[in-house]
Design an enzyme around this catalytic site. Sequence first.
Site, PDB file in Angstrom:
ATOM      1  N   ASP A 141       0.832  -1.210   0.000  1.00 16.36           N
ATOM      2  CA  ASP A 141       0.000   0.000   0.000  1.00 16.36           C
ATOM      3  C   ASP A 141       0.868   1.262   0.000  1.00 16.36           C
ATOM      4  OD1 ASP A 141      -2.518   1.168   0.017  1.00 16.36           O
ATOM      5  OD2 ASP A 141      -3.253  -0.127   1.624  1.00 16.36           O
ATOM      6  N   ASP A 175     -10.386   2.883  -3.365  1.00 11.55           N
ATOM      7  CA  ASP A 175     -11.077   1.647  -2.960  1.00 11.55           C
ATOM      8  C   ASP A 175     -12.509   1.550  -3.507  1.00 11.55           C
ATOM      9  OD1 ASP A 175      -8.748   1.509  -1.551  1.00 11.55           O
ATOM     10  OD2 ASP A 175      -9.684   1.326   0.420  1.00 11.55           O
TER      11      ASP A 175
HETATM   12  C1  GLA Z   1      -6.093   0.960   1.538  1.00 14.06           C
HETATM   13  C2  GLA Z   1      -6.198  -0.036   0.388  1.00 14.06           C
HETATM   14  C3  GLA Z   1      -7.264  -1.060   0.732  1.00 14.06           C
HETATM   15  C4  GLA Z   1      -6.929  -1.776   2.028  1.00 14.06           C
HETATM   16  C5  GLA Z   1      -6.708  -0.769   3.147  1.00 14.06           C
HETATM   17  C6  GLA Z   1      -6.129  -1.411   4.392  1.00 14.06           C
HETATM   18  O1  GLA Z   1      -7.251   1.698   1.660  1.00 14.06           O
HETATM   19  O2  GLA Z   1      -6.489   0.632  -0.809  1.00 14.06           O
HETATM   20  O3  GLA Z   1      -7.393  -1.991  -0.331  1.00 14.06           O
HETATM   21  O4  GLA Z   1      -5.773  -2.548   1.835  1.00 14.06           O
HETATM   22  O5  GLA Z   1      -5.822   0.278   2.758  1.00 14.06           O
HETATM   23  O6  GLA Z   1      -5.841  -0.486   5.411  1.00 14.06           O
END
Ligand code: GLA
Length: 404
Positions: free
Chosen positions: A152, A210
Amino acid sequence: MQRRSFVASCAGAAAVTLGRGASAGEELLAPTPPMGWMSWNQFGPEVSDHLLREMADAMVASGMKAAGYTYVCIDDLWQGGRDRAGNLYPDPKRFPAGIKAVADYVHGRGLKLGIYTDAAEKTCAEQPGSLGYEDRDAAAFASWGVDYLKCDYCFAPEDQETAIARYRTMAQALRRTGRPIVFAVCEWGPREPWTWAARIGAQLWRTTWDVRDIWEGEYNDDHLGITNIIDRQADLADYAGPGHWNDPDMLVIGLHGKGTYTSPKGWPPCRDVEYRSQMSLWCLMASPLHATCDLRTMDGLTREILTNRDVIALNQDPLGRQARRAIKDRHVEVWKKPLADGRFALGLLNRGPQAGEVRLKWTDIALKPAWRVRDLWTKEDLGTVRDTITRRVGSHETCVLLLS
Ligand code: GLA
């Protein structure tokens, strides 16, 4: 396990297609889009040894494994901390036997294990990230038997140069372990990873913020629905291919409003027809397929959507081409994906509020007559269609046709 060499076995044989991330003589790590399950959308902080084992069992028992799903992925919030020597360790309450025990269990079911970190000091959920510890963490992941790493980008600087440098450092650290570990870049798109991630050694990269369990949201990081995501993905078809994939985020299929972080309050969750459209479009777009609902309790329709072999075969087609949006006409879209053996797959998507009839002439999408047509959801053979196909498509439905 060593990266196997293809050099000897392929000398004089047909050339092996190399992704932009692989060098000559190496087997591709993700020749087709990775398929699996991820803990984040439905379970968020509830990830544990117990949950992962049960999910691996359910992956086998539900037929998901037989349909091609392989990776069982632990997302954020598995970490316990870093010890004085700098070694990352899992939360001892939720992973009392360590990650290797989970990996062994998952491998024992014929599946693979994924894990999560961040290219900064902290992860998005404020757990220890891997910045400055890339070699140490990569070595730990490899020794535990990890097969897939999602990395990430929370708490990291905004510029592209730093992102490239940090992801390259982690990619090289993974490589040095000698274990084949799929590397998934997750910086969400602002630094255009499709232009550099394959080159530095990643097999996939997120293209959007997301996804949420909603059909149509707003293009911001809190309310991105399925349609917002496909609009983002539509222009990126040139960047996908064997070994290097655009990742428009996980499948929300079957969440039915139960996603810890993914089903936003006050928004209606997707309907089943919309979940089926996500499956159709993700398969046509050659996207990684990571289910996120509770595989132990999913209903029959959810299972049917997630395991439609004909539709999955489009996703896993060895040519690895991402569908292009050939027509966008008010509410109706036609997505076209060429397949390895000269056939084509089409998606007829109706984004409008009412069912309608879609009439499509082959010449409108640069196809010559005539084609034998099969509907991959209704499983009907529609015979040979010379010039024009007509299908009734429900509101928010995607009709998927195979043309041979
Ligand atoms: C980000 C990523 C998600 C998930 C969260 C976890 O938002 O884009 O897919 O992995 O972090 O904290």
